[in-house]
Scaffold this motif. Structure first.
Motif, short mmCIF file in Angstrom:
data_model
loop_
_atom_site.label_atom_id
_atom_site.label_comp_id
_atom_site.label_asym_id
_atom_site.label_seq_id
_atom_site.Cartn_x
_atom_site.Cartn_y
_atom_site.Cartn_z
N ARG A 181 7.32 10.54 12.31
CA ARG A 181 7.71 10.16 13.51
C ARG A 181 9.05 9.50 12.72
O ARG A 181 10.19 8.41 13.60
CB ARG A 181 6.99 9.55 14.09
CG ARG A 181 5.77 9.76 15.56
CD ARG A 181 4.76 9.35 16.02
NE ARG A 181 4.24 10.29 16.86
CZ ARG A 181 3.06 10.00 16.75
NH1 ARG A 181 2.90 8.24 16.96
NH2 ARG A 181 1.90 10.95 17.56
N GLY A 182 9.17 9.45 11.44
CA GLY A 182 10.37 8.50 10.66
C GLY A 182 9.45 7.26 11.00
O GLY A 182 10.91 6.43 10.18
N TYR A 183 8.81 7.28 10.67
CA TYR A 183 8.49 5.82 10.29
C TYR A 183 8.17 4.83 8.81
O TYR A 183 8.26 3.95 8.70
CB TYR A 183 7.32 4.66 11.44
CG TYR A 183 7.94 4.86 13.48
CD1 TYR A 183 8.59 4.44 13.20
CD2 TYR A 183 6.44 5.33 13.58
CE1 TYR A 183 9.11 4.43 14.98
CE2 TYR A 183 6.52 5.80 14.81
CZ TYR A 183 8.45 5.05 15.44
OH TYR A 183 8.10 5.59 16.81
N VAL A 184 7.92 5.52 8.05
CA VAL A 184 7.63 5.83 6.88
C VAL A 184 8.06 6.83 6.00
O VAL A 184 8.23 7.80 6.79
CB VAL A 184 5.80 5.46 6.52
CG1 VAL A 184 5.89 4.79 7.56
CG2 VAL A 184 5.43 6.19 6.69
N ILE A 185 8.38 7.18 5.27
CA ILE A 185 9.06 8.26 3.71
C ILE A 185 8.74 7.96 3.14
O ILE A 185 8.37 6.61 2.58
CB ILE A 185 10.57 7.90 3.96
CG1 ILE A 185 10.66 6.36 3.04
CG2 ILE A 185 11.38 8.34 5.05
CD1 ILE A 185 12.49 6.81 3.10
N ARG A 186 8.47 9.07 1.60
CA ARG A 186 7.65 9.14 -0.06
C ARG A 186 9.10 9.00 -0.43
O ARG A 186 9.96 9.81 -0.22
CB ARG A 186 6.79 10.29 0.85
CG ARG A 186 5.44 10.42 1.41
CD ARG A 186 5.05 11.67 0.73
NE ARG A 186 3.81 11.57 2.01
CZ ARG A 186 2.16 11.37 1.84
NH1 ARG A 186 1.60 11.32 0.28
NH2 ARG A 186 1.65 11.46 3.18
N ARG A 228 6.65 11.93 -11.56
CA ARG A 228 5.05 12.99 -10.83
C ARG A 228 4.87 12.09 -9.60
O ARG A 228 4.35 13.29 -8.74
CB ARG A 228 4.05 12.59 -11.91
CG ARG A 228 4.75 13.72 -13.06
CD ARG A 228 3.15 13.27 -13.82
NE ARG A 228 3.30 11.51 -14.00
CZ ARG A 228 1.83 11.78 -14.88
NH1 ARG A 228 0.74 12.07 -15.13
NH2 ARG A 228 1.81 10.18 -15.14
N ARG A 229 4.80 10.65 -9.32
CA ARG A 229 4.20 10.09 -7.66
C ARG A 229 5.41 10.22 -7.27
O ARG A 229 6.62 9.49 -7.43
CB ARG A 229 3.74 9.43 -8.70
CG ARG A 229 3.13 8.03 -7.41
CD ARG A 229 2.43 6.83 -8.10
NE ARG A 229 1.35 6.68 -7.40
CZ ARG A 229 1.45 5.50 -7.06
NH1 ARG A 229 2.60 4.80 -7.12
NH2 ARG A 229 0.79 5.40 -5.83
N LYS A 230 5.09 10.11 -5.08
CA LYS A 230 5.40 9.75 -4.72
C LYS A 230 5.10 8.13 -4.20
O LYS A 230 3.72 7.92 -3.72
CB LYS A 230 5.44 10.28 -3.65
CG LYS A 230 6.39 12.14 -3.89
CD LYS A 230 8.00 11.80 -3.96
CE LYS A 230 8.18 12.96 -4.03
NZ LYS A 230 9.91 13.97 -4.17
N ALA A 244 0.69 -1.12 -0.27
CA ALA A 244 -0.16 -0.23 0.21
C ALA A 244 1.19 1.71 0.02
O ALA A 244 1.69 1.43 0.82
CB ALA A 244 -0.89 0.10 1.25
N ASP A 245 0.91 1.63 -1.12
CA ASP A 245 2.23 2.25 -0.99
C ASP A 245 0.99 4.45 -1.86
O ASP A 245 2.34 5.14 -2.05
CB ASP A 245 2.82 2.18 -2.55
CG ASP A 245 2.62 2.44 -3.80
OD1 ASP A 245 1.83 2.52 -4.25
OD2 ASP A 245 3.13 2.01 -4.49
N SER A 246 0.50 4.76 -1.24
CA SER A 246 -0.09 5.68 -1.39
C SER A 246 -1.28 5.82 -0.33
O SER A 246 -1.45 5.11 -0.04
CB SER A 246 -0.81 5.88 -2.38
OG SER A 246 -1.56 5.05 -3.35
N ALA A 247 -1.54 6.95 -0.17
CA ALA A 247 -3.38 7.26 1.06
C ALA A 247 -4.45 6.34 0.06
O ALA A 247 -5.17 6.07 0.92
CB ALA A 247 -3.49 9.03 1.22
#
Length: 159
Positions: free
Chosen positions: A77-82, A90-92, A50-53
């Motif tokens: 909190r540093g648990y996930v990054i984009r 164009r996508r994160k 699941a790599d997007s909202a």
């Protein structure tokens, strides 16, 4: 003494809640004061793809806005990054960080310790029987990621 079906559901929920609360408290003692159960569900869903909202919302059965708020907290909190998507500049896309995986592993270790405590209270043979019977009743598959949405009653993503 015979219990009602509702009593059984509350006993099972009480066991779940007791384990989760104890794990959250222990993680706080180990330096992870900011971790909540939904964070683990979210990080596991992200690690599973699941790599997007939108994807996370669908995975957790919560509204996209709720998923976006969870993502913001996890990023802060540093648990996930984009990260940039290698297939679409164009996508994160969301990724669990090494710290996020560390928290998940620590949580797994805490749950193993809590399981051992329950086993010690009942005895190894009785606990193995209990686990086997529970698996027979509810199935051996793990709980799905959509549990947060299910608990909130947001299975259609409209809340």
């Amino acid at each position: 003494m015979s219990r009602s079906g509702a009593d059984l559901a509350l006993l099972l929920l009480g066991g779940f809640r007791g384990l989760v609360d104890a794990a959250t408290e222990e993680l706080a003692r180990r330096g992870y004061q900011d971790v909540r159960p939904v964070h683990d569900f979210a990080m596991r869903a992200i690690a599973a793809g699941a790599d997007s909202a939108s994807d996370l919302g669908r995975s957790l059965s919560v509204a996209k806005q709720s998923a976006a708020k969870t993502i913001a907290v996890l990023e802060e909190r540093g648990y996930v990054i984009r990260e940039p998507d290698p297939r679409d500049a164009r996508r994160k896309r969301l990724q669990v960080t090494p710290l996020g995986f560390e928290v998940m592993r620590e949580g797994e270790a805490v749950f193993d310790e809590l399981r051992t405590r329950w086993e010690q209270r009942l005895g190894a043979a009785e606990f193995a029987r209990f686990e086997g019977q529970l698996a027979t009743l509810v199935g051996a598959a793990p709980v799905r990621f959509d549990t947060p949405g299910w608990i909130a009653g947001d299975l259609d993503g409209s809340a």
